[in-house]
Design a protein around this motif. Structure first.
Motif, PDB file in Angstrom:
ATOM      1  N   LEU A  48       5.574  27.884 -14.919  1.00 15.70           N
ATOM      2  CA  LEU A  48       5.619  28.875 -13.841  1.00 15.70           C
ATOM      3  C   LEU A  48       6.742  29.868 -14.093  1.00 15.70           C
ATOM      4  N   ARG A  49       7.873  29.365 -14.513  1.00 17.47           N
ATOM      5  CA  ARG A  49       9.033  30.223 -14.793  1.00 17.47           C
ATOM      6  C   ARG A  49       8.703  31.238 -15.884  1.00 17.47           C
ATOM      7  N   ARG A  50       7.828  30.852 -16.804  1.00 12.48           N
ATOM      8  CA  ARG A  50       7.430  31.763 -17.876  1.00 12.48           C
ATOM      9  C   ARG A  50       6.385  32.776 -17.418  1.00 12.48           C
ATOM     10  N   GLY A  51       5.853  32.612 -16.189  1.00 15.55           N
ATOM     11  CA  GLY A  51       4.958  33.611 -15.630  1.00 15.55           C
ATOM     12  C   GLY A  51       3.482  33.357 -15.830  1.00 15.55           C
ATOM     13  N   SER A  52       3.085  32.130 -16.098  1.00 15.03           N
ATOM     14  CA  SER A  52       1.672  31.829 -16.313  1.00 15.03           C
ATOM     15  C   SER A  52       0.903  31.881 -14.995  1.00 15.03           C
ATOM     16  N   ARG A  53      -0.026  32.816 -14.914  1.00 14.68           N
ATOM     17  CA  ARG A  53      -0.830  32.981 -13.701  1.00 14.68           C
ATOM     18  C   ARG A  53      -1.823  31.823 -13.535  1.00 14.68           C
ATOM     19  N   LEU A  54      -2.352  31.316 -14.621  1.00 12.13           N
ATOM     20  CA  LEU A  54      -3.270  30.175 -14.556  1.00 12.13           C
ATOM     21  C   LEU A  54      -2.547  28.956 -13.976  1.00 12.13           C
ATOM     22  N   VAL A  55      -1.340  28.711 -14.444  1.00  8.36           N
ATOM     23  CA  VAL A  55      -0.555  27.599 -13.918  1.00  8.36           C
ATOM     24  C   VAL A  55      -0.237  27.840 -12.445  1.00  8.36           C
ATOM     25  N   VAL A  59      -1.030  25.092  -9.689  1.00  6.96           N
ATOM     26  CA  VAL A  59       0.064  24.548  -8.885  1.00  6.96           C
ATOM     27  C   VAL A  59      -0.148  24.858  -7.407  1.00  6.96           C
ATOM     28  N   PHE A  60      -0.678  26.029  -7.085  1.00  9.41           N
ATOM     29  CA  PHE A  60      -0.930  26.378  -5.683  1.00  9.41           C
ATOM     30  C   PHE A  60      -1.823  25.328  -5.020  1.00  9.41           C
ATOM     31  N   PHE A  61      -2.919  25.004  -5.655  1.00 15.24           N
ATOM     32  CA  PHE A  61      -3.826  24.026  -5.063  1.00 15.24           C
ATOM     33  C   PHE A  61      -3.235  22.611  -5.104  1.00 15.24           C
ATOM     34  N   MET A  62      -2.487  22.295  -6.159  1.00 14.90           N
ATOM     35  CA  MET A  62      -1.830  20.988  -6.226  1.00 14.90           C
ATOM     36  C   MET A  62      -0.837  20.817  -5.081  1.00 14.90           C
ATOM     37  N   MET A  63      -0.060  21.852  -4.805  1.00 14.42           N
ATOM     38  CA  MET A  63       0.947  21.757  -3.756  1.00 14.42           C
ATOM     39  C   MET A  63       0.305  21.581  -2.386  1.00 14.42           C
ATOM     40  N   LEU A  64      -0.792  22.268  -2.156  1.00  9.05           N
ATOM     41  CA  LEU A  64      -1.485  22.100  -0.879  1.00  9.05           C
ATOM     42  C   LEU A  64      -2.007  20.679  -0.721  1.00  9.05           C
ATOM     43  N   VAL A  65      -2.698  20.194  -1.737  1.00  6.41           N
ATOM     44  CA  VAL A  65      -3.316  18.867  -1.655  1.00  6.41           C
ATOM     45  C   VAL A  65      -2.259  17.770  -1.637  1.00  6.41           C
ATOM     46  N   PHE A  66      -1.312  17.808  -2.588  1.00  6.06           N
ATOM     47  CA  PHE A  66      -0.321  16.733  -2.677  1.00  6.06           C
ATOM     48  C   PHE A  66       0.715  16.822  -1.559  1.00  6.06           C
ATOM     49  N   GLY A  67       1.041  18.033  -1.127  1.00  5.50           N
ATOM     50  CA  GLY A  67       1.992  18.179  -0.025  1.00  5.50           C
ATOM     51  C   GLY A  67       1.442  17.604   1.266  1.00  5.50           C
ATOM     52  N   ILE A  68       0.195  17.899   1.552  1.00  4.72           N
ATOM     53  CA  ILE A  68      -0.437  17.353   2.748  1.00  4.72           C
ATOM     54  C   ILE A  68      -0.707  15.856   2.569  1.00  4.72           C
ATOM     55  N   GLY A  69      -1.105  15.451   1.372  1.00  2.00           N
ATOM     56  CA  GLY A  69      -1.356  14.034   1.103  1.00  2.00           C
ATOM     57  C   GLY A  69      -0.103  13.187   1.239  1.00  2.00           C
ATOM     58  N   ALA A  70       1.058  13.778   1.003  1.00  2.00           N
ATOM     59  CA  ALA A  70       2.309  13.027   1.127  1.00  2.00           C
ATOM     60  C   ALA A  70       2.599  12.650   2.579  1.00  2.00           C
ATOM     61  N   LEU A  71       2.010  13.373   3.509  1.00  2.00           N
ATOM     62  CA  LEU A  71       2.193  13.010   4.920  1.00  2.00           C
ATOM     63  C   LEU A  71       1.700  11.596   5.206  1.00  2.00           C
ATOM     64  N   LEU A  99       3.623  30.898  -3.891  1.00  2.42           N
ATOM     65  CA  LEU A  99       2.509  31.170  -4.796  1.00  2.42           C
ATOM     66  C   LEU A  99       1.406  31.939  -4.096  1.00  2.42           C
ATOM     67  N   PHE A 100       1.200  31.687  -2.811  1.00  2.16           N
ATOM     68  CA  PHE A 100       0.224  32.469  -2.048  1.00  2.16           C
ATOM     69  C   PHE A 100       0.601  33.944  -2.088  1.00  2.16           C
ATOM     70  N   VAL A 101       1.875  34.239  -1.882  1.00  3.78           N
ATOM     71  CA  VAL A 101       2.342  35.629  -1.919  1.00  3.78           C
ATOM     72  C   VAL A 101       2.098  36.234  -3.297  1.00  3.78           C
ATOM     73  N   VAL A 102       2.423  35.488  -4.335  1.00  5.26           N
ATOM     74  CA  VAL A 102       2.272  35.999  -5.707  1.00  5.26           C
ATOM     75  C   VAL A 102       0.803  36.224  -6.044  1.00  5.26           C
ATOM     76  N   LEU A 103      -0.032  35.258  -5.723  1.00  6.11           N
ATOM     77  CA  LEU A 103      -1.428  35.320  -6.160  1.00  6.11           C
ATOM     78  C   LEU A 103      -2.261  36.310  -5.356  1.00  6.11           C
ATOM     79  N   TRP A 104      -1.926  36.515  -4.094  1.00  8.18           N
ATOM     80  CA  TRP A 104      -2.737  37.427  -3.298  1.00  8.18           C
ATOM     81  C   TRP A 104      -2.137  38.813  -3.163  1.00  8.18           C
ATOM     82  N   ARG A 105      -0.859  38.948  -3.355  1.00  9.13           N
ATOM     83  CA  ARG A 105      -0.231  40.268  -3.272  1.00  9.13           C
ATOM     84  C   ARG A 105      -0.393  41.022  -4.588  1.00  9.13           C
TER      85      ARG A 105
END
Length: 111
Positions: A48-55, A59-71, A99-105
């Motif tokens: 991500l630090r290197r600027g990979s848009r695919l990553v 990561v955006f979808f991973m954070m949503l799923v795993f962040g909510i799953g951690a609850l 990442l939402f800001v980056v990917l949609w803006r």
């Protein structure tokens, strides 16, 4: 500091917290999978630090799923202290927000 580098930093913080959890849980067997996710998050933070848009998309979808799953791991279900789990959730969801800001803006570059 760009929004993408902030997202990478938040992902790295989450990755480090994934190492703190098993440490505070006395390396109980139920907490050991966190170590794998910690390593994965740190590797993804590097890309991500290197600027990979695919990553960034992955990561955006991973954070949503795993962040909510951690609850589901709160409330005494896991040997990891709840405050560590809540800190992981906060870092994951903050990373997803960046990442939402980056990917949609920023539109994808056209060739």
């Amino acid at each position: 500091m760009t929004v993408l580098s902030i997202a990478a930093l938040l992902l790295a913080v989450s990755g480090v917290l994934h190492f703190v959890g098993p440490l505070l849980a006395g390396f109980a067997s139920a907490s050991l999978p966190l170590l794998v996710f910690g390593v994965l998050y740190l590797i993804l933070a590097h890309f991500l630090r290197r600027g990979s848009r695919l990553v960034a998309w992955i990561v955006f979808f991973m954070m949503l799923v795993f962040g909510i799953g951690a609850l589901g791991q709160t409330g005494g279900v896991s040997p990891v202290p709840d405050w560590v789990t809540y800190a992981i959730i906060a870092a994951d969801l903050a990373c997803a927000a960046c990442l939402f800001v980056v990917l949609w803006r920023d539109p994808a570059p056209t060739t």
